[in-house]
Design a protein around this motif. Sequence first.
Motif, PDB file in Angstrom:
ATOM      1  N   GLN A 167      13.876  -2.534  19.191  1.00  0.00           N
ATOM      2  CA  GLN A 167      14.727  -2.046  18.108  1.00  0.00           C
ATOM      3  C   GLN A 167      13.905  -1.567  16.913  1.00  0.00           C
ATOM      4  N   LEU A 168      12.607  -1.858  16.908  1.00  0.00           N
ATOM      5  CA  LEU A 168      11.741  -1.500  15.789  1.00  0.00           C
ATOM      6  C   LEU A 168      11.123  -0.125  15.995  1.00  0.00           C
ATOM      7  N   ASN A 169      10.777   0.528  14.910  1.00  0.00           N
ATOM      8  CA  ASN A 169      10.075   1.810  14.968  1.00  0.00           C
ATOM      9  C   ASN A 169       8.571   1.598  14.855  1.00  0.00           C
ATOM     10  N   GLY A 170       7.808   2.440  15.531  1.00  0.00           N
ATOM     11  CA  GLY A 170       6.362   2.456  15.343  1.00  0.00           C
ATOM     12  C   GLY A 170       5.572   1.488  16.199  1.00  0.00           C
ATOM     13  N   TYR A 171       6.193   0.909  17.233  1.00  0.00           N
ATOM     14  CA  TYR A 171       5.482  -0.031  18.097  1.00  0.00           C
ATOM     15  C   TYR A 171       5.520   0.438  19.552  1.00  0.00           C
ATOM     16  N   ASP A 172       4.384   0.264  20.233  1.00  0.00           N
ATOM     17  CA  ASP A 172       4.236   0.617  21.642  1.00  0.00           C
ATOM     18  C   ASP A 172       4.150  -0.690  22.431  1.00  0.00           C
TER      19      ASP A 172
ATOM     20  N   GLY B 183      -2.736   2.155   6.601  1.00  0.00           N
ATOM     21  CA  GLY B 183      -1.738   1.204   7.055  1.00  0.00           C
ATOM     22  C   GLY B 183      -1.153   1.613   8.389  1.00  0.00           C
ATOM     23  N   ILE B 184      -0.069   0.954   8.789  1.00  0.00           N
ATOM     24  CA  ILE B 184       0.562   1.239  10.081  1.00  0.00           C
ATOM     25  C   ILE B 184       1.832   2.054   9.899  1.00  0.00           C
ATOM     26  N   GLU B 185       2.235   2.704  10.971  1.00  0.00           N
ATOM     27  CA  GLU B 185       3.340   3.656  10.924  1.00  0.00           C
ATOM     28  C   GLU B 185       4.655   3.013  10.506  1.00  0.00           C
ATOM     29  N   ASN B 186       4.900   1.785  10.941  1.00  0.00           N
ATOM     30  CA  ASN B 186       6.182   1.142  10.692  1.00  0.00           C
ATOM     31  C   ASN B 186       6.556   1.123   9.213  1.00  0.00           C
ATOM     32  N   ALA B 187       5.588   0.807   8.342  1.00  0.00           N
ATOM     33  CA  ALA B 187       5.871   0.715   6.908  1.00  0.00           C
ATOM     34  C   ALA B 187       6.243   2.068   6.323  1.00  0.00           C
ATOM     35  N   ALA B 188       5.663   3.143   6.864  1.00  0.00           N
ATOM     36  CA  ALA B 188       5.948   4.484   6.355  1.00  0.00           C
ATOM     37  C   ALA B 188       7.399   4.880   6.603  1.00  0.00           C
ATOM     38  N   LYS B 189       8.010   4.275   7.606  1.00  0.00           N
ATOM     39  CA  LYS B 189       9.404   4.597   7.919  1.00  0.00           C
ATOM     40  C   LYS B 189      10.373   3.891   6.969  1.00  0.00           C
ATOM     41  N   MET B 190       9.853   2.949   6.182  1.00  0.00           N
ATOM     42  CA  MET B 190      10.684   2.206   5.242  1.00  0.00           C
ATOM     43  C   MET B 190      10.429   2.590   3.788  1.00  0.00           C
TER      44      MET B 190
ATOM     45  N   ASN C   8       9.133   5.774   0.979  1.00  0.00           N
ATOM     46  CA  ASN C   8       9.221   7.229   0.825  1.00  0.00           C
ATOM     47  C   ASN C   8       7.831   7.882   0.773  1.00  0.00           C
ATOM     48  N   VAL C   9       7.127   7.829   1.909  1.00  0.00           N
ATOM     49  CA  VAL C   9       5.809   8.458   2.033  1.00  0.00           C
ATOM     50  C   VAL C   9       5.722   9.183   3.368  1.00  0.00           C
ATOM     51  N   ASP C  10       4.744  10.075   3.501  1.00  0.00           N
ATOM     52  CA  ASP C  10       4.420  10.672   4.791  1.00  0.00           C
ATOM     53  C   ASP C  10       3.315   9.853   5.444  1.00  0.00           C
ATOM     54  N   PHE C  11       3.235   9.958   6.765  1.00  0.00           N
ATOM     55  CA  PHE C  11       2.236   9.195   7.512  1.00  0.00           C
ATOM     56  C   PHE C  11       1.382  10.137   8.334  1.00  0.00           C
ATOM     57  N   ILE C  12       0.067  10.004   8.214  1.00  0.00           N
ATOM     58  CA  ILE C  12      -0.892  10.796   8.993  1.00  0.00           C
ATOM     59  C   ILE C  12      -1.497   9.891  10.064  1.00  0.00           C
ATOM     60  N   PRO C  13      -1.072  10.014  11.341  1.00  0.00           N
ATOM     61  CA  PRO C  13      -1.591   9.125  12.391  1.00  0.00           C
ATOM     62  C   PRO C  13      -3.050   9.422  12.706  1.00  0.00           C
ATOM     63  N   LEU C  14      -3.845   8.367  12.861  1.00  0.00           N
ATOM     64  CA  LEU C  14      -5.275   8.550  13.118  1.00  0.00           C
ATOM     65  C   LEU C  14      -5.783   7.776  14.332  1.00  0.00           C
TER      66      LEU C  14
ATOM     67  N   ILE D  32       0.843  -1.205   0.000  1.00  0.00           N
ATOM     68  CA  ILE D  32       0.000   0.000   0.000  1.00  0.00           C
ATOM     69  C   ILE D  32       0.875   1.251   0.000  1.00  0.00           C
ATOM     70  N   ALA D  33       1.848   1.300   0.914  1.00  0.00           N
ATOM     71  CA  ALA D  33       2.740   2.457   0.991  1.00  0.00           C
ATOM     72  C   ALA D  33       3.524   2.625  -0.301  1.00  0.00           C
ATOM     73  N   SER D  34       3.951   1.533  -0.899  1.00  0.00           N
ATOM     74  CA  SER D  34       4.712   1.594  -2.146  1.00  0.00           C
ATOM     75  C   SER D  34       3.854   2.120  -3.292  1.00  0.00           C
TER      76      SER D  34
END
Length: 310
Positions: A294-299, A242-249, A251-257, A228-230
């Motif tokens: 070590q991962l981004n985007g996870y709580d 989608g989820i934040e983690n994929a946006a960090k990999m 080249n897209v911006d992420f709008i958290p909802l 989706i991000a691609s």
Amino acid sequence: MNNNISYTIDEVAQILKISKLTAYDLIKKGDLVAFRVGRQMRVEHEEIERYKSKNRTGAVQEEKNDSREYKKPRNRVKNQVLLSGQDLVLDILSKHIEKNTSLTPLRSYTGSLNSLISMYNGECDVVSVHLYDGDTGEYNLPYVKRLLVSHPFILMNLVCRTAGFYVKKGNPLNIKEWKDLAKAGVTIVNREKGSGARVLLDEQLRINGISKDSVKGYGVELTSHFSIASAVAGGQADVGVGIENAAKMINVDFIPLIKEQYDLVLLKTKENDELVKIMKEAVCSEEFRSQLEQLNGYDLSLTGKIIYES
């Protein structure tokens, strides 16, 4: 000569005209012998021919259980366990279990709703879910209670994640909320039916009174957050869920909802006692938690917490 040919699980399912989950089930039973190539499982051509020859007297069919009573497949390969879900944290969990326990994990990359249905049909051992209920604002429990009716179960948190929109760099169309998906000139790309992201989108469209017919691109489906991000990054769509983690990999911006719970479901049966114990220990272990950190985007604030136990 086909002797050196081997097939992926998808290809095995196509050849035998069965579902992927039934193919996994045949492997779990020992009816088909598979081998690993990295994360992927493969079955040799000769093995498929052997299986077809053995079962020549009757057509290969999907297993059915009219009573809907949960039963693990008979004659399964000892200690194999099937984990269903798409997030990479499940791959990390699978490796941790394989390294530190006597279990041999198998992976099915199936969406939340379809995974739950498979568990109801006795085809999965551990299922991951992130299913938003628009009426309660709650994740997972309303769906699990409805689908696993009469089956005692445990709902345990694996991680929490932020879900939202993937948009092009700079967000040129100023897409910020769900109602923006129906704006003129906005094209989305959607997830497949049965995925948690698809359920989230459909619930938000319903809550906001938006007809799916007014959302351009609603019928275009891809099968992962990364795809989706691609698609958004490559210009095939303006926005996707989608989820934040994929946006960090990508080249897209992420709008958290929304913050979503990504939980594990296990059935409470006598034969599952050891599996439940192993899964609880694995998710709560310092080694597994340190890998997730070590991962981004996870709580990880709820990781290992029992959300519900029937």
